[in-house]
Design a protein around this motif. Structure first.
Motif, mmCIF file in Angstrom:
data_model
loop_
_atom_site.group_PDB
_atom_site.id
_atom_site.type_symbol
_atom_site.label_atom_id
_atom_site.label_comp_id
_atom_site.label_asym_id
_atom_site.label_seq_id
_atom_site.Cartn_x
_atom_site.Cartn_y
_atom_site.Cartn_z
ATOM 1 N N PHE A 190 1.009 -1.275 -0.109
ATOM 2 C CA PHE A 190 -0.003 0.130 0.005
ATOM 3 C C PHE A 190 0.824 1.336 0.049
ATOM 4 C CE2 PHE A 190 -2.363 3.369 2.132
ATOM 5 C CZ PHE A 190 -3.342 3.490 1.552
ATOM 6 N N ASP A 191 1.889 1.185 0.889
ATOM 7 C CA ASP A 191 2.925 2.338 0.928
ATOM 8 C C ASP A 191 3.388 2.722 -0.480
ATOM 9 O OD1 ASP A 191 1.913 2.759 3.601
ATOM 10 O OD2 ASP A 191 3.818 1.976 4.353
ATOM 11 N N TYR A 194 1.033 4.124 -3.097
ATOM 12 C CA TYR A 194 0.636 5.356 -2.969
ATOM 13 C C TYR A 194 1.823 6.452 -2.431
ATOM 14 C CZ TYR A 194 -3.862 3.476 -3.257
ATOM 15 O OH TYR A 194 -5.218 3.178 -3.942
ATOM 16 N N SER A 195 3.099 6.002 -2.552
ATOM 17 C CA SER A 195 4.189 6.650 -2.328
ATOM 18 C C SER A 195 4.170 7.304 -1.058
ATOM 19 C CB SER A 195 4.212 7.612 -3.605
ATOM 20 O OG SER A 195 4.528 7.115 -4.648
ATOM 21 N N LEU A 196 3.908 6.421 0.054
ATOM 22 C CA LEU A 196 3.887 7.028 1.414
ATOM 23 C C LEU A 196 5.186 6.778 2.097
ATOM 24 C CD1 LEU A 196 0.360 5.916 2.460
ATOM 25 C CD2 LEU A 196 1.005 8.121 1.744
#
Length: 196
Positions: A190-191, A194-196
Motif C-alpha cells: 500500500f505504501d 501510494y508513495s507514502l
C-alpha cells in the motif's frame, strides 16, 4: 481472583487459567492456521471443564506479538471481546518477554536472549539480564547475527502463558495492541502504491 492468559502468536494455541497465582487449567494445542475455527470452542471447553463462565474471569492477558500476524490479531480480538463482555481489564505482553520470563524461572539463567522469526531472514530479538534488571531494545536482526545460545521461538515450543507467576511479570506488561516489528506485506505494498 481468576485470570485468563491467551497466546496465539505461534502455531500453537496456549490457554492458561489461574486462580490467584495457581494454575487451574492449562492447555496447548497445535492449530497452525486454524485459530479462527477452533479458538472459541477451546475457550468454551476450558470454561465447561472448570464449571465457570466468562463473567467469573477477573483479568485477561494476551500475547501481543511479535509472531504470527494473523494469529496475534485473532488472539487479541478474542481476548478483547471477552474482556469487554465483562468490563474487566485486558493486558498484553510480548512473546519475547514472556518466553524470557519462563526461561529465567525454569532454567535459573540470568542472561537470556530470545528471538522469533519474522519474514525472510529477519528475526525479532531481545536480550535480558535479570540479575542487573537490564533489557535491550526490541531489535530486528538477521539469522547469522543470532548467537547459538539464543532461544528461538518456533524451533522449540514453550507455553509462554505460564509466566504469570514470575516475580517480574508485572514489569513486562503493556497495552493489548498488536506488537509487530515490521509492517505487513499488504501495508508495504500500500505504501509503495501510494508513495507514502
Amino acid at each position: 481472583m481468576k485470570t485468563l492468559f491467551l497466546d496465539t502468536s505461534s502455531r500453537y494455541l496456549s490457554l492458561t487459567i489461574y486462580q490467584s497465582k495457581a494454575v487451574i487449567y492449562s492447555n496447548s494445542i497445535l492449530l497452525k492456521n486454524r485459530f479462527n475455527e477452533e479458538l472459541l470452542s477451546i475457550i468454551d471447553f476450558a470454561f465447561k471443564t472448570l464449571k465457570i463462565d466468562n463473567s467469573e474471569i477477573d483479568e485477561y492477558y494476551v500475547v501481543v506479538g511479535p509472531g504470527s500476524f494473523t494469529g496475534v490479531r485473532i488472539g487479541v480480538s478474542t481476548a478483547l471481546g471477552l474482556s469487554l463482555a465483562t468490563g474487566k481489564q485486558l493486558y498484553g505482553i510480548t512473546s519475547l518477554d514472556a518466553a524470557a520470563l519462563i526461561l529465567n524461572k525454569y532454567t535459573k539463567q540470568v542472561k537470556i536472549s530470545v528471538a522469533t522469526k519474522l519474514r525472510l531472514n529477519e528475526y525479532a530479538y531481545r536480550e535480558y539480564d535479570f540479575k542487573m534488571n537490564k533489557y535491550s531494545d526490541y531489535l530486528i536482526v538477521k539469522k547469522d547475527e543470532i548467537s547459538s545460545n539464543t532461544y528461538i521461538l518456533g524451533d522449540y515450543y514453550i507455553n509462554v502463558t505460564r509466566c504469570y507467576d514470575h516475580s517480574l511479570f508485572k514489569d513486562f506488561i503493556r497495552g493489548y495492541e498488536p506488537f509487530y516489528m515490521r509492517k505487513s506485506q499488504a501495508e508495504i505494498n500500500f505504501d509503495k502504491a501510494y508513495s507514502l
